[in-house]
Write an enzyme that holds these catalytic residues in place. Structure first.
Site: not given
Length: 266
Positions: A109, A49, A196, A51
């Site tokens: 990522y 998933r 993050r 965000d």
């Protein structure tokens, strides 16, 4: 027949990947496009998933096709019904027991950060921004402490639903390209907001607020309250999902078109 698709998207205008009441998610857009092309409802399962505001150049999904089409047709046909911010990159037939999430052994990522006094206009929504000068060398030294099997509780969102905070970090790099800093992380899996939160703490190190060793202290303490605030979603990309070579799926990042920087071969 089970089919795997690679999907890229600009997440700026979406409420995240996963379908939810009221719509407006990337999954909704993909499923609706597949329904229109196939003529029957289609449910997709993703590798992970993302965000609201987070992008992807290497998201992978699978679905069970009730109709027969060529792989080329699945790509071109689905894209014809997708909004401009979403595109299918490739389609491959896979075994019936393939699972986009559980068959993967790693995810990669990338976080893109503009580091200069003034904010960006052209790349607004696609990169993060930090106006104080950052030392990439100290951030890389700190990132090195993340490698290996670690408990990442200090970088885990309170609403994270993962069964365990322990993940294996295989790569953690921080590199500068002019005004742009690229943070690359590859791990067995990631916790909610983990990248993050890592970027936020590494930026603290890069500005000189904390020494590189602070990252190791955060890992040992396992307390989210001690780490830096969560960084903005805009610069985060799900860059690639890794699968065993015998599955014959593209590795994901070999042909990625990451915005605004020539990272090919770096």
């Amino acid at each position: 027949m089970r089919i795997a698709l690679a999907v890229e998207y600009d997440g700026s205008g979406f409420r995240g990947w996963q379908t939810q009441p009221g719509g407006g998610t990337v999954q909704d857009a993909v499923q609706d496009a597949l329904r229109q092309f196939a003529g029957v409802p289609v449910q997709v399962v993703s590798a992970g998933r993302t965000d609201a505001g987070v992008h992807a150049t290497g998201q992978v999904v699978h679905f069970d096709a009730a109709v027969e089409r060529s792989m080329f047709a699945w790509v071109r046909g689905t894209n014809s019904f997708l909004p401009s911010a979403v595109a299918v990159r490739w389609a491959r037939p896979v075994a019936d027991d393939f699972h986009a999430r559980f068959s993967a052994y790693a995810r990669r990522y990338r976080y893109l950060l503009i580091n200069r006094a003034h904010r960006t206009g052209v790349w607004n929504g696609r990169v993060g921004w930090y106006h104080h000068p950052l030392d990439v060398g100290t951030m890389q030294a700190a990132a090195h402490l993340l490698l290996g099997e670690r408990d990442f509780s200090a970088f885990r969102a309170a609403e994270c639903q993962a069964n365990s905070p322990v993940k294996v970090m295989r790569e953690a790099h921080v590199r500068r390209f002019g005004d742009l800093i690229a943070f690359d992380f590859e791990a067995s899996a990631f916790l909610h907001h983990m990248v993050r939160n890592l970027v936020g703490s590494l930026v603290h190190v890069g500005q000189g607020k904390r020494p590189p060793e602070w990252i190791g202290e955060l890992l040992a303490a396992g307390d989210r309250r001690l780490a830096a605030p969560t960084f903005a979603a805009a610069g985060l990309y799900l860059f690639a999902v890794r699968y065993p070579p015998e599955l014959g799926l593209p590795s994901g990042d070999q042909t990625n078109l990451t915005p605004c920087i020539p990272l090919y071969g770096q």
